[in-house]
Write an enzyme that holds these catalytic residues in place. Structure first.
Site, short mmCIF file in Angstrom:
data_model
loop_
_atom_site.label_atom_id
_atom_site.label_comp_id
_atom_site.label_asym_id
_atom_site.label_seq_id
_atom_site.Cartn_x
_atom_site.Cartn_y
_atom_site.Cartn_z
N GLU A 84 0.84 -1.21 0.00
CA GLU A 84 0.00 0.00 0.00
C GLU A 84 0.87 1.25 0.00
O GLU A 84 1.70 1.44 0.90
CB GLU A 84 -0.91 -0.01 1.24
CG GLU A 84 -1.88 1.16 1.23
CD GLU A 84 -2.85 1.12 2.41
OE1 GLU A 84 -3.17 0.02 2.90
OE2 GLU A 84 -3.28 2.20 2.84
N LYS A 279 -7.02 -0.83 11.55
CA LYS A 279 -6.43 -1.26 10.28
C LYS A 279 -5.16 -0.45 10.01
O LYS A 279 -4.16 -0.97 9.53
CB LYS A 279 -7.46 -1.08 9.16
CG LYS A 279 -7.08 -1.70 7.83
CD LYS A 279 -6.29 -0.77 6.94
CE LYS A 279 -6.05 -1.41 5.59
NZ LYS A 279 -5.18 -0.62 4.73
N ASP A 295 4.03 -14.65 11.33
CA ASP A 295 2.71 -15.05 10.85
C ASP A 295 1.72 -13.89 11.07
O ASP A 295 1.21 -13.70 12.17
CB ASP A 295 2.29 -16.30 11.65
CG ASP A 295 0.93 -16.82 11.27
OD1 ASP A 295 0.17 -16.09 10.62
OD2 ASP A 295 0.62 -17.96 11.65
C1 MEV Z 1 -5.46 3.13 5.21
O1 MEV Z 1 -4.78 1.96 4.83
C2 MEV Z 1 -5.43 3.30 6.69
C3 MEV Z 1 -6.23 4.46 7.24
O2 MEV Z 1 -7.58 4.39 6.78
C4 MEV Z 1 -6.17 4.38 8.73
C5 MEV Z 1 -7.08 5.34 9.47
O3 MEV Z 1 -8.12 5.73 8.91
O4 MEV Z 1 -6.75 5.63 10.63
C6 MEV Z 1 -5.68 5.77 6.75
#
Ligand code: MEV
Length: 438
Positions: A84, A279, A295
């Site tokens: 990413e 995430k 892992d």
């Molecule tokens: C994108 O991979 C991750 C974000 O969406 C995390 C967040 O919103 O805190 C930018």
């Protein structure tokens, strides 16, 4: 697609040819050309082939580094594997920012791991409890040889208890064992001991003087738990609010701190936001986990279970603004290894560990957690200041230009053109098409 027999026995080339034969035209051609991604060094390729079954080729991901991670007074250049765009850039920016404000403080809270023998048993509970308490020393002794090497390294079996779960599921019991696996992730070690323990438990129960119908335990499964609340790490950054400086658009430190704090609080109370917030943390953690051959599925599963520990899924990180100090911290369980498994077999995982200075497992837990916190800081900082798209789009622009096969000159002119405009695929394509001479 046709079913196939004996696929696993085919050579790699035969497998590719079989798969290509299931398609026509461009797809068939592309499958045949997957061999382009084989490593030219046969020995290295053979190693990759052996990691999994039915391997056809290698799947590349970018391997980058984020320098300037000051963690407990030591500076690391952290290897990160991630596809990413902007994750490595955001981690590096946050690392630099906090290296100028005391760096990350991390500590491992504990390193205990758990495995369970899940079994069904019916009878007088008090008799099973007594049998277990009497048999426990002999049971532990019966698997001691399997733990011998780990014990020499300072680890081994820490304990075992009988757990009654019959109120939730009829006849369901567990032998819950605790382990210290030192620098190994320890899955094979734990699972081998659990399986042997199950055999020994059943054998001893069969020979016991319990009524005959109570001498039978049906073992359903033996497996380590990837939920490791007692193998956890804590990391934080903090500084006086005024030292945070000035942010994009001239936002002052007090405003930033208040908005950042509120952003994290929103992730504490709102599940939909919490998932995205976490995430972002896992963007950082997973990339270190992948780079070091650990892992990532286990780490993900555990982190999300932990995020829902009080019954509601919440932000893994916490922000406080007390006595004019900004503090941002993250506590999460994470069972990592720096010896054994892929950590040694994967050539790039091995190099990653070299770059990190051959850390112990607890040290790697601290590094991975710091990268998670840095990533989270970077994401929330963008969200509460400029918005996330500004930074993302710069890198996204490069990806689009790449896809369109833009020349270097077209790339440069597009970067200038889009400096103050919204990036979209169609807008970039129009620009490239209107500048064919570049
Ligand atoms: C994108 O991979 C991750 C974000 O969406 C995390 C967040 O919103 O805190 C930018």
């Amino acid at each position: 697609m046709k079913t196939v027999t004996g696929f696993s026995k085919m050579s790699k080339t035969e497998k590719i040819n079989w798969l290509a034969g299931q398609f026509e035209g461009k797809t068939a051609q592309e499958i045949t050309e997957m061999t382009r991604f084989w490593n030219p060094n046969d020995k290295i390729q053979a190693r990759f082939d052996e990691f999994a079954e039915n391997t056809l080729t290698n799947y590349y991901l970018p391997f980058g580094v984020a320098p300037n991670f000051l963690i407990n007074g030591k500076t690391y250049c952290v290897p990160m594997v991630i596809e990413e765009s902007s994750v490595v850039a955001a981690a590096s920016l946050s690392a630099k920012f906090w290296s100028e404000r005391g760096g990350f403080k991390a500590r491992v809270l504990s390193t205990k791991k758990v495995g369970q023998v899940h079994f069904m048993w019916r009878g007088d509970k008090s008799r099973l409890v007594k049998f277990f308490n009497d048999a426990r020393p002999a049971l532990l002794e019966s698997v001691a040889s399997l733990a011998y090497n780990m014990q020499k390294r300072g680890g081994g079996i820490l304990g075992m208890e009988l757990v009654d779960r019959t109120s939730e599921l009829a006849d369901y019991w567990q032998l819950k064992m605790e382990f210290e696996t030192c620098d190994a992730m320890g899955a094979n070690f734990i699972n081998s001991i659990l399986e042997e323990m199950a055999r020994q438990f059943q054998a001893k129960l069969e020979l016991s003087n319990l009524p005959s119908e109570e001498r039978v335990a049906e073992v359903i499964m033996c497996i380590l738990s990837n939920f490791t609340p007692d193998c956890a790490v804590e990391v934080s950054v903090e500084c006086p609010i005024e030292d945070l400086g000035v942010f994009a658009g001239g936002m002052d430190a007090q405003t930033f701190a208040r908005r950042f704090y509120t952003g994290v609080e929103i992730a504490r109370v709102d599940r939909s936001r919490a998932v995205t917030h976490n995430k972002g943390i896992m963007n950082g953690i997973d990339s270190v986990i992948l780079a070091t051959g650990n892992d990532f599925r286990a780490i993900e599963a555990c982190a999300h279970a932990w995020a829902a520990n009080d019954g509601q899924y919440r932000s893994l990180s916490t922000c406080t603004l007390e006595r004019e100090r900004f503090k941002f911290s993250l506590t999460l369980p994470m069972a990592l290894g720096t010896v054994g498994g892929l950590t040694n077999l994967h050539p790039l995982a091995n190099i990653s560990l070299d770059i990190l200075g051959r850390p112990s497992a607890p040290e790697l837990m601290q590094v991975a957690a710091a990268v998670g916190l840095a990533q989270n800081f970077g994401a929330v900082r963008s969200l509460v200041t400029t918005g996330i798209q500004k930074g993302h789009m710069k890198l996204h622009l490069l990806n689009i230009l790449q896809q369109l096969g833009a020349t270097e000159a077209q790339k440069q002119s597009a970067q200038v053109y889009f400096a103050d405009k919204v990036v979209s695929y169609s807008a970039v394509r129009s620009l490239v098409e209107s500048n064919p001479s570049l």
